[in-house]
Design a protein around this motif. Structure first.
Motif, PDB file in Angstrom:
ATOM      1  N   PHE A   4       0.933  -1.171  -0.035  1.00 59.73           N
ATOM      2  CA  PHE A   4      -0.040   0.037   0.036  1.00 59.73           C
ATOM      3  C   PHE A   4       0.955   0.987   0.038  1.00 59.73           C
ATOM      4  N   VAL A   5       1.923   1.284   0.736  1.00 57.11           N
ATOM      5  CA  VAL A   5       3.034   2.382   1.019  1.00 57.11           C
ATOM      6  C   VAL A   5       3.682   2.619  -0.391  1.00 57.11           C
ATOM      7  N   GLU A   6       3.918   1.375  -1.113  1.00 54.40           N
ATOM      8  CA  GLU A   6       4.612   1.522  -2.311  1.00 54.40           C
ATOM      9  C   GLU A   6       3.625   2.183  -3.263  1.00 54.40           C
ATOM     10  N   GLY A   7       2.553   1.747  -3.257  1.00 53.98           N
ATOM     11  CA  GLY A   7       1.385   2.439  -4.322  1.00 53.98           C
ATOM     12  C   GLY A   7       1.359   3.795  -4.102  1.00 53.98           C
ATOM     13  N   LEU A   8       1.302   4.098  -3.031  1.00 53.32           N
ATOM     14  CA  LEU A   8       1.084   5.643  -2.689  1.00 53.32           C
ATOM     15  C   LEU A   8       2.245   6.271  -3.112  1.00 53.32           C
ATOM     16  N   VAL A   9       3.502   5.939  -2.895  1.00 49.31           N
ATOM     17  CA  VAL A   9       4.773   6.568  -3.307  1.00 49.31           C
ATOM     18  C   VAL A   9       4.924   6.363  -4.936  1.00 49.31           C
ATOM     19  N   LEU A  10       4.414   5.327  -5.650  1.00 53.12           N
ATOM     20  CA  LEU A  10       4.407   5.240  -6.883  1.00 53.12           C
ATOM     21  C   LEU A  10       3.188   6.349  -7.361  1.00 53.12           C
TER      22      LEU A  10
END
Length: 170
Positions: A4-10
């Motif tokens: 989820f955090v990686e998706g937000l960063v992307l």
């Protein structure tokens, strides 16, 4: 949670790149619009300026015409002027052919719908030629001349020249 955090960063990175691209394209559009406007203004100014070819049948008309052109060049520095002399039949032929814009004649041109003309009284004043020789008229009185130009040609410089020349003689 890590995904989820990686998706937000992307997503945040993608939005930052999209915002930067939108900004860059809008600035490029503004630059191109301004460049186009400057180019159009320069083109319009060049079209306003131009060539004016005048021919006369006698030196007195040439002298008056050159004085008007001198005044016009002060107002329109990019105006290119050419003065020619010749016999009346040559001048009328050159006007018909489009080689000259305005002719100044001794006599009225034949009635022709394609040619406009006005009578003007021009002074016959002494002048000094390029060799320093003084040329003096025998009769220094005003002389009747006719200014003729193509009726279809509506360039402002032609009408301005005619107006100034005819106003000068009065």
């Amino acid at each position: 949670m890590k995904a989820f955090v990686e998706g937000l960063v992307l997503l945040g990175g993608f939005l930052a790149v999209a915002a930067f691209c939108y900004y860059a394209v809008s600035k490029l559009g503004d630059f191109l619009d301004q460049n186009q406007a400057d180019g159009d203004a320069a083109y319009d100014q060049w079209e306003e300026q131009g060539d004016l070819n005048i021919a006369a049948a006698n030196p007195w008309a040439m002298q008056a015409g050159s004085q008007v052109l001198k005044d016009m060049k002060r107002e329109h520095p990019n105006l290119h002027c050419t003065l020619s002399m010749g016999e009346e039949p040559e001048l009328l032929h050159a006007l018909d052919a489009g080689d000259v814009d305005i002719v100044i004649l001794y006599s009225k041109a034949e009635r022709n719908k394609a040619v406009r003309q006005r009578e003007v009284m021009l002074p016959a004043q002494p002048f000094i030629n390029e060799d320093g020789v003084k040329i003096t008229p025998i009769h220094p009185a005003m002389q009747s001349q006719f200014v003729a130009w193509n009726n279809q040609d509506r360039r402002p410089f032609i009408l301005e020249f005619v107006q100034k020349l005819c106003g000068q003689g009065a």
